[in-house]
Write a protein that holds these residues in place. Structure first.
Motif, PDB file in Angstrom:
ATOM      1  N   ALA A 296       0.833  -1.209   0.000  1.00  0.00           N
ATOM      2  CA  ALA A 296       0.000   0.000   0.000  1.00  0.00           C
ATOM      3  C   ALA A 296       0.871   1.263   0.000  1.00  0.00           C
ATOM      4  O   ALA A 296       0.584   2.227  -0.728  1.00  0.00           O
ATOM      5  N   VAL A 297       1.973   1.247   0.769  1.00  0.00           N
ATOM      6  CA  VAL A 297       2.868   2.420   0.796  1.00  0.00           C
ATOM      7  C   VAL A 297       3.502   2.617  -0.587  1.00  0.00           C
ATOM      8  O   VAL A 297       3.560   3.734  -1.118  1.00  0.00           O
ATOM      9  N   LEU A 298       3.953   1.505  -1.208  1.00  0.00           N
ATOM     10  CA  LEU A 298       4.577   1.606  -2.544  1.00  0.00           C
ATOM     11  C   LEU A 298       3.569   2.142  -3.561  1.00  0.00           C
ATOM     12  O   LEU A 298       3.898   2.967  -4.415  1.00  0.00           O
ATOM     13  N   LEU A 299       2.310   1.689  -3.463  1.00  0.00           N
ATOM     14  CA  LEU A 299       1.284   2.142  -4.408  1.00  0.00           C
ATOM     15  C   LEU A 299       1.028   3.645  -4.243  1.00  0.00           C
ATOM     16  O   LEU A 299       0.785   4.356  -5.228  1.00  0.00           O
ATOM     17  N   SER A 300       1.094   4.138  -3.004  1.00  0.00           N
ATOM     18  CA  SER A 300       0.844   5.573  -2.796  1.00  0.00           C
ATOM     19  C   SER A 300       1.953   6.388  -3.457  1.00  0.00           C
ATOM     20  O   SER A 300       1.702   7.431  -4.053  1.00  0.00           O
ATOM     21  N   ARG A 301       3.206   5.878  -3.395  1.00  0.00           N
ATOM     22  CA  ARG A 301       4.325   6.571  -4.047  1.00  0.00           C
ATOM     23  C   ARG A 301       4.174   6.475  -5.580  1.00  0.00           C
ATOM     24  O   ARG A 301       4.389   7.438  -6.295  1.00  0.00           O
ATOM     25  N   HIS A 302       3.791   5.263  -6.027  1.00  0.00           N
ATOM     26  CA  HIS A 302       3.617   5.003  -7.464  1.00  0.00           C
ATOM     27  C   HIS A 302       2.581   5.965  -8.073  1.00  0.00           C
ATOM     28  O   HIS A 302       2.756   6.475  -9.173  1.00  0.00           O
ATOM     29  N   ALA A 303       1.504   6.214  -7.302  1.00  0.00           N
ATOM     30  CA  ALA A 303       0.417   7.062  -7.808  1.00  0.00           C
ATOM     31  C   ALA A 303       0.887   8.498  -8.031  1.00  0.00           C
ATOM     32  O   ALA A 303       0.309   9.237  -8.826  1.00  0.00           O
TER      33      ALA A 303
ATOM     34  N   ILE B 271      -5.634  -6.096  -7.373  1.00  0.00           N
ATOM     35  CA  ILE B 271      -6.272  -5.521  -8.573  1.00  0.00           C
ATOM     36  C   ILE B 271      -5.724  -4.113  -8.844  1.00  0.00           C
ATOM     37  O   ILE B 271      -5.365  -3.771  -9.974  1.00  0.00           O
ATOM     38  N   GLU B 272      -5.611  -3.307  -7.777  1.00  0.00           N
ATOM     39  CA  GLU B 272      -5.091  -1.938  -7.951  1.00  0.00           C
ATOM     40  C   GLU B 272      -3.639  -1.986  -8.431  1.00  0.00           C
ATOM     41  O   GLU B 272      -3.220  -1.182  -9.262  1.00  0.00           O
ATOM     42  N   MET B 273      -2.864  -2.964  -7.909  1.00  0.00           N
ATOM     43  CA  MET B 273      -1.465  -3.094  -8.318  1.00  0.00           C
ATOM     44  C   MET B 273      -1.375  -3.404  -9.818  1.00  0.00           C
ATOM     45  O   MET B 273      -0.602  -2.794 -10.547  1.00  0.00           O
ATOM     46  N   LYS B 274      -2.231  -4.325 -10.286  1.00  0.00           N
ATOM     47  CA  LYS B 274      -2.194  -4.675 -11.719  1.00  0.00           C
ATOM     48  C   LYS B 274      -2.595  -3.475 -12.570  1.00  0.00           C
ATOM     49  O   LYS B 274      -2.008  -3.236 -13.630  1.00  0.00           O
ATOM     50  N   GLY B 275      -3.592  -2.707 -12.107  1.00  0.00           N
ATOM     51  CA  GLY B 275      -4.025  -1.505 -12.842  1.00  0.00           C
ATOM     52  C   GLY B 275      -2.873  -0.524 -12.980  1.00  0.00           C
ATOM     53  O   GLY B 275      -2.638   0.038 -14.056  1.00  0.00           O
ATOM     54  N   MET B 276      -2.124  -0.320 -11.894  1.00  0.00           N
ATOM     55  CA  MET B 276      -0.998   0.623 -11.933  1.00  0.00           C
ATOM     56  C   MET B 276       0.079   0.120 -12.895  1.00  0.00           C
ATOM     57  O   MET B 276       0.707   0.899 -13.602  1.00  0.00           O
ATOM     58  N   GLN B 277       0.297  -1.215 -12.916  1.00  0.00           N
ATOM     59  CA  GLN B 277       1.336  -1.765 -13.786  1.00  0.00           C
ATOM     60  C   GLN B 277       0.990  -1.588 -15.254  1.00  0.00           C
ATOM     61  O   GLN B 277       1.840  -1.328 -16.083  1.00  0.00           O
ATOM     62  N   LYS B 278      -0.328  -1.744 -15.561  1.00  0.00           N
ATOM     63  CA  LYS B 278      -0.747  -1.591 -16.962  1.00  0.00           C
ATOM     64  C   LYS B 278      -0.883  -0.120 -17.347  1.00  0.00           C
ATOM     65  O   LYS B 278      -1.113   0.198 -18.497  1.00  0.00           O
ATOM     66  N   GLY B 279      -0.833   0.762 -16.355  1.00  0.00           N
ATOM     67  CA  GLY B 279      -0.999   2.192 -16.628  1.00  0.00           C
ATOM     68  C   GLY B 279      -2.463   2.594 -16.716  1.00  0.00           C
ATOM     69  O   GLY B 279      -2.782   3.730 -17.041  1.00  0.00           O
ATOM     70  N   SER B 280      -3.365   1.652 -16.412  1.00  0.00           N
ATOM     71  CA  SER B 280      -4.795   1.962 -16.510  1.00  0.00           C
ATOM     72  C   SER B 280      -5.400   2.230 -15.123  1.00  0.00           C
ATOM     73  O   SER B 280      -6.596   2.443 -14.992  1.00  0.00           O
ATOM     74  N   GLY B 281      -4.541   2.200 -14.088  1.00  0.00           N
ATOM     75  CA  GLY B 281      -5.043   2.337 -12.709  1.00  0.00           C
ATOM     76  C   GLY B 281      -5.496   3.758 -12.407  1.00  0.00           C
ATOM     77  O   GLY B 281      -4.959   4.719 -12.951  1.00  0.00           O
ATOM     78  N   SER B 282      -6.500   3.879 -11.538  1.00  0.00           N
ATOM     79  CA  SER B 282      -6.985   5.213 -11.173  1.00  0.00           C
ATOM     80  C   SER B 282      -6.731   5.479  -9.691  1.00  0.00           C
ATOM     81  O   SER B 282      -7.332   6.362  -9.099  1.00  0.00           O
ATOM     82  N   LEU B 283      -5.833   4.663  -9.087  1.00  0.00           N
ATOM     83  CA  LEU B 283      -5.575   4.794  -7.646  1.00  0.00           C
ATOM     84  C   LEU B 283      -4.854   6.114  -7.366  1.00  0.00           C
ATOM     85  O   LEU B 283      -3.905   6.462  -8.052  1.00  0.00           O
ATOM     86  N   THR B 284      -5.343   6.835  -6.344  1.00  0.00           N
ATOM     87  CA  THR B 284      -4.658   8.063  -5.930  1.00  0.00           C
ATOM     88  C   THR B 284      -3.821   7.734  -4.685  1.00  0.00           C
ATOM     89  O   THR B 284      -4.066   6.721  -4.026  1.00  0.00           O
ATOM     90  N   SER B 285      -2.891   8.638  -4.389  1.00  0.00           N
ATOM     91  CA  SER B 285      -2.044   8.414  -3.221  1.00  0.00           C
ATOM     92  C   SER B 285      -2.908   8.379  -1.952  1.00  0.00           C
ATOM     93  O   SER B 285      -2.703   7.538  -1.071  1.00  0.00           O
ATOM     94  N   GLY B 286      -3.902   9.245  -1.898  1.00  0.00           N
ATOM     95  CA  GLY B 286      -4.780   9.303  -0.716  1.00  0.00           C
ATOM     96  C   GLY B 286      -5.531   7.987  -0.522  1.00  0.00           C
ATOM     97  O   GLY B 286      -5.668   7.502   0.605  1.00  0.00           O
ATOM     98  N   ARG B 287      -6.010   7.402  -1.638  1.00  0.00           N
ATOM     99  CA  ARG B 287      -6.770   6.150  -1.521  1.00  0.00           C
ATOM    100  C   ARG B 287      -5.834   4.996  -1.111  1.00  0.00           C
ATOM    101  O   ARG B 287      -6.233   4.090  -0.386  1.00  0.00           O
ATOM    102  N   ALA B 288      -4.569   5.048  -1.579  1.00  0.00           N
ATOM    103  CA  ALA B 288      -3.601   4.014  -1.189  1.00  0.00           C
ATOM    104  C   ALA B 288      -3.349   4.100   0.322  1.00  0.00           C
ATOM    105  O   ALA B 288      -3.282   3.073   1.013  1.00  0.00           O
ATOM    106  N   TRP B 289      -3.258   5.324   0.869  1.00  0.00           N
ATOM    107  CA  TRP B 289      -3.077   5.468   2.322  1.00  0.00           C
ATOM    108  C   TRP B 289      -4.313   5.008   3.071  1.00  0.00           C
ATOM    109  O   TRP B 289      -4.234   4.457   4.172  1.00  0.00           O
TER     110      TRP B 289
END
Ligand code: HEM
Length: 145
Positions: free
Chosen positions: A24-31, A101-119
Motif C-alpha cells: 500500500a505504501v509503494l502504491l501511494s508513491r507510485h500514484a 487488482i489496484e497493483m495490476k491496474g498501476m502496472q498496466k498504466g490503466s489504474g486510477s488509484l490516488t495516493s490518498g486512496r492508497a493510504w
C-alpha cells in the motif's frame, strides 16, 4: 505440535500483513510518480512484496489457522470469538484481492488509484489487523466466553 503450528501461524501473519502494508505504501508513491523508469521500478517491487511476502504469508497463516482448529475442533468450532475473527479474516482476504487488482491496474498504466486512496487502504489493513488481534487475544479471554 500446537506450539510449532502457532509459530508458523505468527510467521505467516507477519509476512501477510507486512506485505500488504508495504504494498500500500509503494502504491501511494507510485500514484504520485511520473518518471517511467521510476514507475517501472516501483511496479517490480510491488510485485515482489505481493508475490513473495503477502501471498505466501496468507497461505501459511490460513493453513496453520485451520490446523489449529483441527487440534481441538469441538472447542474452536463453537467459539464465538473465532467466528468474529474469521469475519475479519475474510475482510483481510478481500482487501488483499483489492490491493492486487489496484497493483495490476498501476502496472498496466490503466489504474486510477490516488495516493490518498492508497493510504486509506493502508489504514484499513491496519485497522482490520488490529481488530483480529483484539478478538484473538483479549477477545478470547474476556469478551466471548
Ligand atoms: C491476519 C490474520 C490472523 C491474525 C492476526 C491471527 C492472530 C492470531 C494470534 C496472535 C494467535 C495466538 C493466540 C494465542 O496463542 O493466545 C492466533 C491463534 C489462533 N488462530 Fe489466528 N490469526 C489470523 C488468522 C487466522 C485464521 C485464518 C484462522 C483459521 C482459519 C486462525 C485460527 C487461529 C486459532 C484456532 C488459534 C488458536 C487460538 C487459541 O486457542 O489461543 N487465525 N491467531
Amino acid at each position: 505440535m500446537v506450539a510449532w503450528t502457532l509459530v508458523v501461524h505468527l510467521c505467516g501473519i507477519v509476512l501477510w500483513v507486512g506485505g500488504l502494508l508495504v504494498t500500500a505504501v509503494l502504491l501511494s508513491r507510485h500514484a504520485q510518480e511520473t518518471a517511467p523508469e521510476a514507475r517501472a521500478a516501483l511496479s517490480r517491487v510491488e510485485r515482489k512484496t505481493m508475490r513473495a511476502l503477502a501471498d505466501p504469508g496468507a497461505l501459511l497463516a490460513i493453513a496453520a489457522g485451520i490446523t489449529l482448529i483441527f487440534t481441538n475442533r469441538s472447542y474452536y468450532l463453537h467459539a464465538t470469538w473465532l467466528h468474529f475473527k474469521l469475519l475479519f479474516v475474510l475482510a483481510l482476504i478481500v482487501l488483499h484481492g483489492y490491493l492486487g487488482i489496484e497493483m495490476k491496474g498501476m502496472q498496466k498504466g490503466s489504474g486510477s488509484l490516488t495516493s490518498g486512496r492508497a493510504w486509506f487502504l493502508f489504514a484499513t489493513v491496519l485497522v482490520v489487523f488490529l481488530a483480529i488481534l483484539i478478538i484473538t487475544l483479549p477477545g478470547e479471554v474476556y469478551l466471548f466466553r
